[in-house]
Design a protein around this motif. Structure first.
Motif, PDB file in Angstrom:
ATOM      1  N   HIS A 225      41.854  40.215  48.463  1.00  9.45           N
ATOM      2  CA  HIS A 225      41.781  41.010  47.241  1.00  9.45           C
ATOM      3  C   HIS A 225      41.406  40.128  46.053  1.00  9.45           C
ATOM      4  N   PHE A 226      41.985  38.919  46.020  1.00  2.58           N
ATOM      5  CA  PHE A 226      41.678  37.978  44.940  1.00  2.58           C
ATOM      6  C   PHE A 226      40.204  37.587  44.969  1.00  2.58           C
ATOM      7  N   MET A 227      39.703  37.303  46.170  1.00  2.97           N
ATOM      8  CA  MET A 227      38.306  36.882  46.304  1.00  2.97           C
ATOM      9  C   MET A 227      37.350  37.996  45.900  1.00  2.97           C
ATOM     10  N   ASP A 228      37.596  39.202  46.405  1.00  2.14           N
ATOM     11  CA  ASP A 228      36.680  40.322  46.146  1.00  2.14           C
ATOM     12  C   ASP A 228      36.789  40.849  44.719  1.00  2.14           C
ATOM     13  N   GLY A 229      38.019  40.912  44.210  1.00  3.14           N
ATOM     14  CA  GLY A 229      38.214  41.532  42.909  1.00  3.14           C
ATOM     15  C   GLY A 229      38.149  40.606  41.722  1.00  3.14           C
ATOM     16  N   ALA A 230      38.280  39.302  41.957  1.00  4.47           N
ATOM     17  CA  ALA A 230      38.354  38.381  40.832  1.00  4.47           C
ATOM     18  C   ALA A 230      37.450  37.161  40.995  1.00  4.47           C
TER      19      ALA A 230
END
Length: 317
Positions: A225-230
């Protein structure tokens, strides 16, 4: 000797103290690349030549990179080693296997201006994470695993006592750091202290057990989620090449220590590497060329008489 390879391998896998990410990788290695070849074959009939042919097939048939082939091989080697210890087989057929060479890739650290730009482009809740990673060299999982109790702003230190790994279905696992040497206390430079003060002001943490960095919906940070969203969107805005992950902040930190003359031992300790040899293997090309320092060291010793080391010069005098 007559036990099917899969039967023994599954029993071995079930009792290993693997972390979730390791357990998942081991299961995938066996299911994709090993069982289709040796699933029902008696473990005692697998010979060194069979292993060598299988190793070759990882690249030729499955098109795995050399590093991935070695990782898969290590899983199989562990199974056979256990079988020898359990006296299921007399010898390990993996012994002496020739593995593909892994081309050495030089680490190219992010520049200071790239890190600053990345910190500006990433969502505010992760700005402190980027700056902390760049100024301490913590692994991504170590950053995600920080709780307020691990940060001592008064003495400017951060304690690495745990890490977060992602599990199936976007869950998280809180476990110990990667290795025994990964347990460490890292000094916080002024820029990290300042960044953390701003972060705690804007994103207050509820109690000492609270997560320092949290997902938008609350709770610990999940890697994907961190990689894709931020991370990836921020890298694109900052002009950082595709494929650069948060581990780049760790390389950036190491490069700064090296540029400012820190020893291999110190860099290794700060990064929590198993040993200094690992540090050198990754970063040796970043240490300044020592030729001029070598000349200077000898010249300084003979500074009073530059020709003192040459008997012929002494005779001439």
């Amino acid at each position: 000797m007559k036990r099917p390879f899969k039967e023994y391998a599954e029993e071995w896998r079930a009792i290993q103290p693997h972390r979730p990410s390791t357990a998942k990788a081991v299961a995938q290695h066996l299911r994709r690349y090993v069982y289709p070849v040796w699933e029902k074959r008696a473990i005692g009939t697998i010979k060194p030549g069979d292993v060598q042919s299988w190793v070759a097939s990882l690249g030729a048939t499955h098109h795995l990179a050399a590093s991935t082939s070695r990782t898969v091989f290590n899983t199989v080697n562990a199974v056979f080693r256990a079988a020898v210890r359990d006296r299921v087989i007399p010898d390990n057929p993996c012994t002496g296997a020739k593995l593909p060479s892994v081309p050495h890739k030089r680490v190219v650290p992010l520049a200071v201006n790239q890190v600053r730009q990345l910190a500006e482009e990433i969502p505010g809740r992760y700005r402190g994470l980027v700056l902390l990673g760049a100024s301490t060299g913590l692994r991504p999982g170590e950053l995600f695993g920080l709780q307020l109790r691990h940060v001592d702003l008064l003495h400017a230190t951060v304690a690495v006592e745990q890490q977060i790994q992602q599990t199936a279905k976007h869950g998280v696992y809180v476990g110990p750091p990667k290795t025994a040497r990964s347990h460490r206390t890292v000094p916080l430079p002024k820029m990290a202290v300042a960044a953390l003060k701003v972060h705690l002001r804007d994103f207050p943490v509820d109690g000492s057990e609270g997560w320092l960095f949290t997902a938008p919906q609350g709770g610990p940070v999940v890697y994907t989620h961190f990689m894709d969203g931020a991370w990836r969107p921020a890298c694109a805005k900052a002009g950082i090449p595709k494929g650069v992950g948060p581990h780049a902040l760790r390389h950036h930190y190491a490069s700064l220590l090296i540029q400012h003359g820190e020893s291999v031992k110190t860099v290794s300790e700060r990064l929590g590497h198993t040993n200094a040899a690992m540090t050198l293997n990754i970063y040796t090309h970043l240490w300044p060329d020592s030729e001029e320092r070598t000349r200077a060291a000898v010249d300084k010793a003979y500074a009073d008489r530059p020709d003192a080391g040459d008997p012929r010069a002494q005779e001439a005098a």
